[in-house]
Design a protein around this motif. Structure first.
Motif, short mmCIF file in Angstrom:
data_model
loop_
_atom_site.label_atom_id
_atom_site.label_comp_id
_atom_site.label_asym_id
_atom_site.label_seq_id
_atom_site.Cartn_x
_atom_site.Cartn_y
_atom_site.Cartn_z
N UNK A 134 0.82 -1.20 0.00
CA UNK A 134 0.00 0.00 0.00
C UNK A 134 0.86 1.25 0.00
N UNK A 135 2.02 1.15 -0.66
CA UNK A 135 2.95 2.28 -0.60
C UNK A 135 2.54 3.32 -1.62
N UNK A 189 0.95 8.73 0.68
CA UNK A 189 1.43 8.38 2.02
C UNK A 189 2.90 8.71 2.19
N UNK A 190 3.65 8.53 1.13
CA UNK A 190 5.06 8.87 1.19
C UNK A 190 5.21 10.37 1.44
N UNK A 197 4.35 11.23 5.00
CA UNK A 197 5.41 10.84 5.94
C UNK A 197 6.55 11.84 5.89
N UNK A 232 5.96 14.99 7.69
CA UNK A 232 5.98 14.81 9.14
C UNK A 232 7.35 14.41 9.66
N UNK A 233 8.34 14.48 8.78
CA UNK A 233 9.69 14.14 9.20
C UNK A 233 9.88 12.67 9.49
N UNK A 234 9.00 11.83 8.94
CA UNK A 234 9.11 10.38 9.20
C UNK A 234 9.93 9.70 8.11
N UNK A 235 10.43 8.54 8.45
CA UNK A 235 11.31 7.83 7.52
C UNK A 235 10.52 7.15 6.40
N UNK A 250 12.44 5.14 4.35
CA UNK A 250 13.40 4.11 3.94
C UNK A 250 12.73 2.78 3.72
N UNK A 251 13.18 2.06 2.73
CA UNK A 251 12.67 0.73 2.39
C UNK A 251 11.29 0.78 1.76
N UNK A 252 10.76 1.99 1.53
CA UNK A 252 9.50 2.13 0.81
C UNK A 252 9.74 2.71 -0.58
N UNK A 298 16.63 3.82 -2.18
CA UNK A 298 17.51 4.70 -1.41
C UNK A 298 17.93 5.94 -2.18
N UNK A 344 16.45 13.64 13.89
CA UNK A 344 15.87 14.46 12.82
C UNK A 344 14.94 15.47 13.44
N UNK A 371 12.52 -6.05 3.25
CA UNK A 371 12.38 -4.60 3.45
C UNK A 371 11.44 -4.30 4.61
N UNK A 425 11.93 -1.89 7.82
CA UNK A 425 10.92 -0.82 7.97
C UNK A 425 10.42 -0.76 9.41
N UNK A 464 12.56 1.49 11.36
CA UNK A 464 12.38 2.92 11.02
C UNK A 464 11.11 3.46 11.68
N UNK A 523 10.95 6.40 14.58
CA UNK A 523 10.17 7.63 14.40
C UNK A 523 9.19 7.81 15.55
N UNK A 525 9.18 10.78 18.40
CA UNK A 525 8.08 11.74 18.46
C UNK A 525 7.45 11.83 19.83
N UNK A 533 1.26 2.53 6.27
CA UNK A 533 1.65 2.22 4.89
C UNK A 533 1.91 0.73 4.82
N UNK A 534 0.86 -0.01 4.53
CA UNK A 534 0.97 -1.47 4.57
C UNK A 534 1.93 -2.00 3.53
N UNK A 535 2.76 -2.87 3.99
CA UNK A 535 3.76 -3.42 3.09
C UNK A 535 4.16 -4.78 3.62
#
Lengths: 339, 282
Positions: free
Chosen positions: A276-277, A281-282, A285, A288-291, A293-295, A298, B10, B52, B56, B59, B63, B67, B237-239
């Motif tokens: 669901x990437x 949503x990216x 994120x 909001x300063x969220x990571x 990575x891996x979505x 790199x 961050x 991955x 994830x 990560x 985060x 927060x 973010x479902x993965x």
């Protein structure tokens, strides 16, 4: 003896390839077979029976996958679509996927939060560096006006055809269809004109539109697509549609006369992981300063960070602006078309 | 591994107090730690292979904890299970460790630790936690001594020095929220182990949107008592990349690109790790 490849070689004479006469041949095989046979050139019978052009000894139809979209930004999910589609088509035994094309939409699409095409194309290029068959094409994104998906398909088909040694003039078609009256009536079946861009043209790989189920279902949104475009896409090219649980997509096809008619040209591929990437949503994120990575790859993540691409400001781009296709069709359309 | 190199937060620079000192940037971090607790995340599992999604989880957890404003995550540890766990389809630890190392090459804060995989018998999760916690204490002691030795005497007062003493980091178990559910499976966990895990260490549980991990907590008296030590993180973010599906795909020659790192795919192909035989279990 079993059927299949246990045939004694028979040579038959044939005329110029385009005139056929039916001949019944009864030989040393177990079944009676009807073949189209001609005089003059000598061909091996087994190839005749397979009925295929000789330049593809695999008997597999070559396919190129084209994905259109915002790619704002490109994600691992977009890239997965290609891999899933390729595996699926190969497993049918009928196709060989030779190329994948990512075609990011132009800025004139005016979608909310769409950032500059330059960035989106660059990110897609970074993302596909490690792929040996998927590439990015920036023709669509460099046009001044927004282009319908069908036009992008036609452009790429023409490009494929003209680079194919078998076809030069046959496939040369003007980019823009000559104007004709567009009388739309609800529920009217519009017959598709088979032009020289027909996929049956020998040797030219089939160009299929690769998409997620959301694109398929967007066919039903009023004024977003032209019915005749959808018809030509599914009739002349074909769709490869990646779905989660195939049911919604299947139902959607069932409920549409146009799609149903060409359902053999619509391939539904079920993805076996819930992926669901979405770009939305990216971007969320990132704001909001969220990571992420891996979505996303790199290199794409690093590029976004370096250029600080996504922010609350970038998300507000085109806010209040009407999407280009809606603007275009709402002006010209008198009645709603039924898919 | 030393914690002298810290991952930068961050966050706005105002939170970090920059202290000039000769012993480089960890001084600034130590001061910062006064307001934030240092924390290490530990994930146990087969990692057969690493995906991955595994990475994830780290990560997401980081985060989330940042927060809250209370923590600074300074390290992530992946601890693959040993071969005698006996799970069907489990390939040699040597490979699983190597693949995880390849996958984590680009990460500056997550690492693989082979200790658990090197044990002769299967090790309960709580013992793995204890081991890594003891290791961190030892490393901490070493750093304390190093600091006191290197700090110029003329500037040092005991008060100042002790204010710079690194705080011992908390160690939390990183897992999916379904672990909470397994706590209630009879004979799977020892009651006293569950208690030690949630009381002494703590959990960071990732769950997918729409599921209800709070329910598992409320159904257990023990978990309810220590719920302050169970951090629930929602993955929006479902993965869901299941390692089982990855292995099946590899056996069938299907693509797993963009689900696991390219370097891991190359490794698997090179050593021909996942096959019909490996799935059946030799």
């Amino acid at each position: 003896m079993e059927g299949g490849s246990c045939l004694t070689m028979h040579s038959i004479t044939i005329q110029q390839p385009w005139t056929f006469t039916r001949k019944k041949i009864v030989g040393t095989f177990t079944q009676q077979l009807e073949v189209f046979g001609c005089d003059s050139e000598v061909l091996h019978l087994d190839l005749w029976l397979q009925g295929n052009h000789m330049e593809n000894p695999d008997n597999k139809r070559e396919v190129v996958l084209l994905a259109c979209g915002s790619f704002n930004p490109i994600t691992n999910m977009h890239l997965r679509l290609f891999e899933l589609a390729k595996d699926y088509l190969h497993e049918t035994g009928k196709y060989k996927v030779i190329k994948g094309i990512i075609s990011p939409v132009g800025d004139a699409y005016k979608k909310k939060s769409l950032i500059s095409a330059n960035h989106r194309v660059t990110m897609a290029q970074l993302a596909t560096e490690s792929s040996d068959w998927v590439e990015v094409d920036d023709w669509e994104s460099s046009q001044n006006e927004w282009l319908e998906t069908l036009k992008v398909l036609r452009y790429h088909h023409q490009k494929l055809a003209s680079s194919n040694p078998d076809n030069s003039l046959q496939s040369a078609v003007p980019l823009i269809k000559p104007g004709r009256k567009r009388k739309q009536e609800a529920n009217r079946y519009i017959p598709v004109k088979k032009n020289q861009l027909s996929p049956e043209t020998k040797g030219v790989p089939q160009l299929k539109l690769l998409c997620g189920a959301d694109i398929l279902e967007s066919f039903g949104i009023p004024n977003l697509w032209k019915l005749e475009d959808i018809t030509e896409i599914v009739a002349n090219h074909g769709l490869v549609c990646i779905t989660r649980a195939g049911n919604n997509a299947q139902k959607f096809i069932y409920e549409s006369d146009t799609l149903w008619q060409h359902k053999n040209n619509i391939h539904l591929v079920e993805e076996w992981i819930t992926n669901d990437i979405s770009s939305t949503k990216i971007r969320r994120a990132l704001r909001r300063g969220q990571s992420v990575r891996y979505l996303v790859p790199d290199a794409v993540r690093a590029y976004i960070e370096k250029h600080n691409l996504y922010s609350p400001e970038s998300e507000d781009r085109n806010a209040g602006v009407i999407l280009a296709p809606l603007q275009k069709y709402a002006r010209g359309c008198k009645q709603e078309q039924t898919l | 591994m030393e914690w002298i190199t810290q991952t930068p937060l961050r966050e706005p620079a105002s939170i970090q107090k920059k202290v000039k000192c000769r012993s480089r940037s960890w001084c600034a971090v130590s001061v910062m730690m006064k307001s934030r607790l240092p924390l290490v995340l530990l994930a146990c599992g087969s990692f057969n292979p690493i995906t991955n999604m595994h990475m994830r989880l780290f990560e997401l957890a980081r985060d989330h904890l940042h927060q809250t404003g209370r923590y600074q995550v300074i390290e992530g540890i992946i601890s693959p299970v040993s071969d005698n766990y006996g799970k069907r389809g489990l390939v040699s630890a040597r490979h699983r460790i190597a693949m995880a190392q390849l996958a984590l090459e680009t990460s500056d804060w997550i690492r693989v630790d082979p200790w658990e995989s090197e044990q002769e018998k299967w090790t309960e999760t709580v013992k793995v936690l204890r081991h890594h916690y003891n290791e961190s204490l030892r490393s901490l002691q070493f750093r304390k001594e190093l600091m006191r030795k290197n700090w110029p005497i003329e500037r040092a007062t005991e008060d100042f020095l002790s204010s710079l003493d690194p705080v011992s980091p908390e160690l939390k178990l990183l897992c999916g929220a379904d672990i909470l559910k397994t706590f209630s499976t009879p004979n799977l966990w020892k009651e006293e182990h569950i208690k030690e895990i949630v009381e002494k260490f703590g959990l960071v549980c990732i769950s997918r949107a729409g599921s209800d991990p709070v329910q598992y907590i409320s159904e257990s008296e023990l978990l309810t008592r220590f719920q302050h030590n169970i951090h629930l993180v929602t993955e929006w973010i479902q993965n869901e990349i299941s390692a089982t599906h990855i292995r099946h795909a590899l056996c069938k020659g299907l693509s797993v690109k963009y689900l696991i790192p390219d370097s891991v795919i190359s490794y698997i192909k090179h050593y021909n790790i996942y096959t019909e035989e490996s799935e059946r279990g030799k």
